[in-house]
Enzyme design. Structure first.
Site, short mmCIF file in Angstrom:
data_model
loop_
_atom_site.label_atom_id
_atom_site.label_comp_id
_atom_site.label_asym_id
_atom_site.label_seq_id
_atom_site.Cartn_x
_atom_site.Cartn_y
_atom_site.Cartn_z
N HIS A 97 31.47 -11.69 61.68
CA HIS A 97 30.94 -11.80 60.41
C HIS A 97 31.13 -10.37 60.10
O HIS A 97 31.17 -10.53 59.42
CB HIS A 97 29.37 -11.38 61.31
CG HIS A 97 28.93 -12.25 59.81
ND1 HIS A 97 27.44 -12.64 59.59
CD2 HIS A 97 27.98 -10.59 59.58
CE1 HIS A 97 27.05 -12.62 58.39
NE2 HIS A 97 26.95 -11.10 58.82
N GLU A 98 30.96 -8.89 60.51
CA GLU A 98 30.70 -8.03 59.54
C GLU A 98 32.61 -7.47 59.20
O GLU A 98 32.74 -7.68 58.39
CB GLU A 98 31.12 -6.68 60.80
CG GLU A 98 29.22 -6.84 61.86
CD GLU A 98 28.67 -6.37 60.47
OE1 GLU A 98 27.80 -7.55 61.53
OE2 GLU A 98 28.44 -6.26 59.56
N HIS A 148 32.43 -9.28 55.77
CA HIS A 148 31.72 -8.02 54.58
C HIS A 148 32.71 -7.13 54.92
O HIS A 148 33.37 -6.45 52.81
CB HIS A 148 30.68 -7.17 55.12
CG HIS A 148 29.63 -7.97 55.40
ND1 HIS A 148 29.23 -9.17 54.36
CD2 HIS A 148 28.35 -8.09 56.08
CE1 HIS A 148 28.07 -9.67 54.98
NE2 HIS A 148 27.90 -8.95 55.96
N HIS A 175 26.79 -12.64 51.90
CA HIS A 175 26.79 -14.22 52.65
C HIS A 175 26.15 -15.20 52.82
O HIS A 175 26.65 -15.86 51.34
CB HIS A 175 24.77 -13.42 53.60
CG HIS A 175 25.22 -12.36 54.37
ND1 HIS A 175 24.05 -11.90 54.56
CD2 HIS A 175 25.81 -12.35 55.10
CE1 HIS A 175 23.77 -10.82 55.10
NE2 HIS A 175 25.12 -11.29 55.72
C1 LIG Z 1 24.83 -12.07 61.86
C2 LIG Z 1 24.84 -10.76 62.30
C3 LIG Z 1 25.84 -10.81 63.52
C4 LIG Z 1 24.84 -9.84 61.56
C5 LIG Z 1 23.67 -9.69 60.73
C6 LIG Z 1 23.64 -7.89 60.17
S1 LIG Z 1 24.78 -7.56 58.82
C7 LIG Z 1 23.66 -6.52 58.26
N1 LIG Z 1 26.07 -7.44 58.84
N2 LIG Z 1 24.57 -8.70 57.76
C8 LIG Z 1 22.26 -9.35 61.83
O1 LIG Z 1 21.70 -8.58 62.43
N3 LIG Z 1 21.40 -10.25 61.94
C9 LIG Z 1 20.18 -10.21 61.96
C10 LIG Z 1 18.90 -10.69 61.13
C11 LIG Z 1 17.42 -10.63 61.67
C12 LIG Z 1 17.16 -11.62 62.06
N4 LIG Z 1 15.80 -11.51 62.52
C13 LIG Z 1 15.55 -10.10 62.20
C14 LIG Z 1 14.40 -9.70 62.27
C15 LIG Z 1 14.32 -7.71 61.88
C16 LIG Z 1 15.71 -7.69 61.04
C17 LIG Z 1 16.52 -8.52 60.82
C18 LIG Z 1 16.96 -10.18 61.34
C19 LIG Z 1 15.11 -12.36 63.17
C20 LIG Z 1 14.62 -11.83 64.63
C21 LIG Z 1 16.32 -12.33 65.64
C22 LIG Z 1 16.76 -10.76 65.40
C23 LIG Z 1 17.89 -10.89 66.13
C24 LIG Z 1 19.35 -11.16 65.50
N5 LIG Z 1 19.44 -10.28 64.51
C25 LIG Z 1 20.41 -10.78 62.91
O2 LIG Z 1 19.83 -11.89 63.27
ZN LIG Z 2 25.85 -9.95 57.21
#
Ligand SMILES: CC(C)C[C@H](CS(C)(=N)=N)C(=O)N[C@H]1Cc2cn(c3ccccc23)CCCCCCNC1=O
Ligand SMILES: [Zn+2]
Length: 169
Positions: free
Chosen positions: A120-121, A124, A130
């Protein structure tokens, strides 16, 4: 898929990367192997080569950090944001950072699947935004279920080829 209006992309044929820090959750060998695998998934679809360097400045610098780590985008402890990466550009551009406050796994135990997160990273780091497609690796949220033996979705492939063209060989 989504791109950015200025369509930032790497214009060199070869893009270098360097892993500058590791996690206590996985062996260095495993981190190296999974990063290599993630690059291979993307490079299979586009005419771009990735070269790992061990010293000096690479286009894509990869590392683990917790909290504030010097790029103005501090991590937030366990959960929430798991990682972040910068769009193609000099210096910080392209770099990918992983939150050391997460538990990183290679799929054999509970935690965040590192291969999925790196893939995923790197999307980017290569210029992708996204995707609204829940099956896409570039979907904004991490879902554990499809992190096991996943592959790039058609949407991911269409997006990256829109930016870099198709691989011909
Ligand atoms: C796709 C990833 C590998 C990378 C992305 C980060 S990025 C920058 N590269 N797009 C990511 O970390 N997304 C968050 C998005 C997110 C989901 N929530 C959040 C609650 C608070 C903050 C962020 C989130 C709801 C709760 C679940 C939290 C744990 C999972 N976190 C996520 O899915
Ligand atoms: Zn992302």
């Amino acid at each position: 898929y989504s791109l950015f209006s200025n369509r930032p992309k790497w214009t060199s044929k070869v893009v270098t990367y360097r892993i500058i820090s590791y996690t206590r959750d996985l062996s260095r060998f495993k981190v190296n192997q999974l990063v290599e695998k993630a690059f291979a998934m993307w490079s299979k679809e586009i005419p771009l080569q990735f070269k790992k360097i061990r010293m000096g400045i690479a286009d894509i610098m990869i590392g683990f950090a917790r909290g504030a780590h010097g790029d103005g985008f501090p991590f937030d402890g366990p959960g929430n944001i798991l990682a972040h990466a910068f769009l193609p550009a000099p210096r910080l551009g392209g770099d990918a950072h992983f939150d050391e406050d997460e538990r990183w796994t290679d799929g054999t135990s509970i935690g965040i699947n590192f291969l999925f997160a790196v893939t995923h990273e790197l999307g980017h780091s290569l210029g992708l935004g996204h995707s609204p497609d829940p099956k896409a690796v570039m979907y904004p949220t991490y879902e554990d279920r499809d992190a096991k033996d996943f592959k790039l979705s058609q949407d991911d492939i269409e997006g990256i080829q829109n930016l870099y063209g198709k691989r011909r060989d």
